[in-house]
Design a protein around this motif. Structure first.
Motif, mmCIF file in Angstrom:
data_model
loop_
_atom_site.group_PDB
_atom_site.id
_atom_site.type_symbol
_atom_site.label_atom_id
_atom_site.label_comp_id
_atom_site.label_asym_id
_atom_site.label_seq_id
_atom_site.Cartn_x
_atom_site.Cartn_y
_atom_site.Cartn_z
ATOM 1 N N THR A 43 -11.063 -1.780 4.527
ATOM 2 C CA THR A 43 -10.882 -0.502 3.831
ATOM 3 C C THR A 43 -11.611 -0.406 2.501
ATOM 4 O O THR A 43 -11.267 0.440 1.677
ATOM 5 C CB THR A 43 -9.378 -0.237 3.616
ATOM 6 N N ASN B 81 -5.977 -6.715 -7.140
ATOM 7 C CA ASN B 81 -5.547 -5.898 -6.013
ATOM 8 C C ASN B 81 -6.390 -6.110 -4.759
ATOM 9 O O ASN B 81 -6.618 -5.181 -3.996
ATOM 10 C CB ASN B 81 -5.502 -4.418 -6.402
ATOM 11 N N ARG B 82 -6.835 -7.344 -4.569
ATOM 12 C CA ARG B 82 -7.564 -7.731 -3.362
ATOM 13 C C ARG B 82 -6.638 -8.576 -2.499
ATOM 14 O O ARG B 82 -5.798 -9.324 -2.999
ATOM 15 C CB ARG B 82 -8.822 -8.543 -3.695
ATOM 16 N N ASN C 214 -12.263 -0.777 -1.090
ATOM 17 C CA ASN C 214 -11.539 -1.170 -2.305
ATOM 18 C C ASN C 214 -10.062 -0.831 -2.282
ATOM 19 O O ASN C 214 -9.366 -1.031 -3.257
ATOM 20 C CB ASN C 214 -12.184 -0.505 -3.522
ATOM 21 N N ILE C 215 -9.564 -0.305 -1.179
ATOM 22 C CA ILE C 215 -8.183 0.159 -1.121
ATOM 23 C C ILE C 215 -7.471 -0.506 0.050
ATOM 24 O O ILE C 215 -8.026 -0.617 1.133
ATOM 25 C CB ILE C 215 -8.119 1.692 -0.936
ATOM 26 N N SER C 216 -6.241 -0.930 -0.180
ATOM 27 C CA SER C 216 -5.433 -1.464 0.920
ATOM 28 C C SER C 216 -3.981 -1.133 0.678
ATOM 29 O O SER C 216 -3.305 -1.785 -0.099
ATOM 30 C CB SER C 216 -5.596 -2.975 1.033
ATOM 31 N N ASN C 217 -3.503 -0.109 1.353
ATOM 32 C CA ASN C 217 -2.095 0.246 1.187
ATOM 33 C C ASN C 217 -1.437 0.618 2.514
ATOM 34 O O ASN C 217 -0.341 1.141 2.523
ATOM 35 C CB ASN C 217 -1.945 1.385 0.170
ATOM 36 N N VAL D 111 -12.196 -5.510 0.257
ATOM 37 C CA VAL D 111 -10.744 -5.504 0.118
ATOM 38 C C VAL D 111 -10.155 -6.918 0.097
ATOM 39 O O VAL D 111 -9.018 -7.103 -0.300
ATOM 40 C CB VAL D 111 -10.097 -4.652 1.237
#
Length: 183
Positions: A117, A133-134, A119-122, A154
């Motif tokens: 994803t 936040n990796r 830079n984002i993983s939620n 990510v």
């Protein structure tokens, strides 16, 4: 009729996710890829005319040209199912089989998940993250959760270089890990 169970769901249609789909198809895996946008491409489309300098063997290629080549190969030379405008709404994991509900109403059943994803993983809860936040991954790209892998920007591991070619290498490692877990 038996329910189709995919070998893996790939979350993210940027270079890492597309490469995972292409490589996984070549290794005879049944794959599905979901992308939250209505198009494939990810970060390279932020600056489509900027040359991509971290992808060997294709000098002087722009982000758009690279994405066009990957997208065409994924969509027209593989049988990887691609769902656009899709995110995970909910999921369960029972006996290492994921039942996933997508925002587009589709239901997916799969044995593994590959998070690509950017830079984002939620979308997956319970993942171990570092201070930036990796997602923390092992050498085989496996996260702290069984059958969930992370590739590309990510993910985090010690001395990780950040480049598109690294992300593609991580994709092949994750695919090989999935294959080796089935042998």
């Amino acid at each position: 009729m038996d329910k189709l169970i995919y070998d893996a769901l790939i979350i993210g249609g940027g270079p890492a996710g597309m490469f995972a789909g292409i490589y996984g198809y070549q290794k005879k895996l049944k794959l599905v890829l979901i992308e939250q946008n209505s198009f494939l491409g990810g970060q390279p489309l932020t600056y489509p005319n900027k040359p991509v300098n971290d992808f060997p063997l294709v000098p002087n290629i722009t982000g758009k040209e690279l994405i066009d080549k990957l997208s065409n190969q994924l969509q027209f030379e593989t049988d990887v199912k691609v769902f656009f405008d899709s995110k995970i709404v909910s999921y369960t994991n029972n006996n290492n089989v994921f039942e996933i509900q997508l925002s587009n109403g589709q239901q997916i059943t799969c044995k593994n998940i590959i998070i690509a994803t950017g830079n984002i993983s939620n979308e997956i809860s319970g993942l171990e993250m570092n201070e930036k936040n990796r997602i923390n991954v092992k050498q085989n790209q496996l996260t702290n959760l069984p059958h969930i892998y992370a590739i590309g920007n990510v993910c985090y591991y010690l001395d990780k270089p950040s480049s598109m070619v690294t992300a593609c290498g991580e994709a092949s490692v994750a695919i090989r890990s999935i294959i080796n877990n089935h042998e």
